[in-house]
Scaffold this motif. Structure first.
Motif, short mmCIF file in Angstrom:
data_model
loop_
_atom_site.label_atom_id
_atom_site.label_comp_id
_atom_site.label_asym_id
_atom_site.label_seq_id
_atom_site.Cartn_x
_atom_site.Cartn_y
_atom_site.Cartn_z
N THR B 31 0.84 -1.20 0.00
CA THR B 31 0.00 0.00 0.00
C THR B 31 0.87 1.25 0.00
N TYR B 33 0.68 5.79 -0.36
CA TYR B 33 -0.19 6.93 -0.09
C TYR B 33 0.46 8.23 -0.57
N SER B 48 -4.70 6.69 -1.82
CA SER B 48 -4.04 5.49 -1.37
C SER B 48 -4.22 4.41 -2.42
N ASN B 50 -3.49 0.21 -3.27
CA ASN B 50 -3.12 -1.10 -2.76
C ASN B 50 -2.90 -2.01 -3.95
N ILE B 56 -8.23 4.77 -1.78
CA ILE B 56 -8.74 6.00 -1.18
C ILE B 56 -8.53 7.14 -2.16
N ALA B 96 0.37 -3.42 5.00
CA ALA B 96 -1.03 -3.77 4.74
C ALA B 96 -1.81 -2.48 4.59
N GLY B 97 -3.04 -2.48 5.06
CA GLY B 97 -3.88 -1.31 4.91
C GLY B 97 -3.48 -0.17 5.82
N GLY B 98 -4.34 0.84 5.85
CA GLY B 98 -4.01 2.05 6.57
C GLY B 98 -3.81 1.87 8.06
N GLY B 99 -4.26 0.76 8.60
CA GLY B 99 -4.13 0.57 10.04
C GLY B 99 -2.75 0.17 10.48
N SER B 100 -1.88 -0.15 9.56
CA SER B 100 -0.54 -0.57 9.93
C SER B 100 0.44 0.59 9.84
N THR B 101 1.62 0.37 10.36
CA THR B 101 2.63 1.42 10.41
C THR B 101 2.95 1.95 9.03
N GLN B 102 3.02 3.25 8.92
CA GLN B 102 3.35 3.86 7.64
C GLN B 102 4.78 4.41 7.67
#
Lengths: 113, 113
Positions: B31, B33, B48, B50, B56, B96-102
């Motif tokens: 992913t 952004y 965003s 993926n 997004i 992974a998706g937005g919930g993981s560390t960027q």
């Protein structure tokens, strides 16, 4: 609208003191993350705390999460001049088809040597 | 061995021009952004992707068009630049998706004259 709002907006402390920053948010979250941004740089991930966790530590960092109050705090102990930066909380909501991270307004921390 | 890189770092251009910002990540993340950070340091997600698929697409003028030729690259093209587009643009990636560390790139400071 913004999900996270940090308080204070700016904080100035002496080296060696502790720094506490707070983050309030509005909706239910899956997790909350804290990032640091040094001047002129990109954000760096510090710590992630999940909604079922209440406290997490990483080195001199301590993060707490109170989901009932929809708030989190970041404590930096024994601050150093190198900790001078802006600190952002970021929330990941539980609802929605895709987890979109929303960043707060940031706290600008200055640590005076 | 920069994890997330962006080019150029600075971009100064006239109103009405078209410009592109490139982003590459060598972390093997799925992913990517684009964020815009304004003069008050407020960080807002723009797009965003993926696995090369747009996930997004926030309320962004259609003058902004992202392109992901492969999983490791996400470029941002801006047509007919306006004064209000002046900001710092950050690319980021996560496993992974937005919930993981960027993981953020160093940013591109765009100044529209």
């Amino acid at each position: 609208s913004q999900q996270g709002e940090e308080d204070p907006q700016a904080l100035s402390i002496q080296e060696g003191e502790n720094a506490t920053m707070n983050c309030s948010y509005k909706t239910s979250i899956n997790n909350l993350q804290w990032y640091r941004q040094n001047s002129g740089r990109g954000l760096v991930h510090l710590i992630l705390i999940r909604s079922n966790e209440r406290e997490k530590h990483s080195g001199r960092l301590r993060v707490t999460l109170d989901t009932s109050k929809k708030s989190s705090s970041l404590l930096i102990t024994a601050s150093r001049a190198a900790d001078t930066a802006s600190y952002f909380c970021a929330t990941v909501p539980t609802s929605g088809g895709y987890q979109k991270v929303t960043f707060g307004t940031g706290t600008k921390l200055q640590v005076i040597p | 061995d920069t994890a997330v890189s962006q080019t150029p770092k600075y971009l100064v251009t006239q109103m009405g021009n078209d410009k592109s910002i490139k982003c590459e990540q060598n972390l093997g993340h799925d992913t990517m952004y684009w964020y815009k950070q304004d003069s008050k340091k407020f960080l807002k997600i723009m797009f965003s992707y993926n696995n090369k698929e747009l996930i997004i697409n926030e309320t962004v003028p259609n003058r902004f068009s992202p392109k992901s030729p492969d999983k490791a690259h996400l470029n941002l093209h801006i047509n007919s630049l306006e004064l209000g587009d002046s900001a710092v643009y950050f690319c980021a990636s996560s496993q992974a998706g937005g919930g993981s560390t960027q993981y953020f790139g160093p940013g591109t400071r765009l100044t529209v004259l």
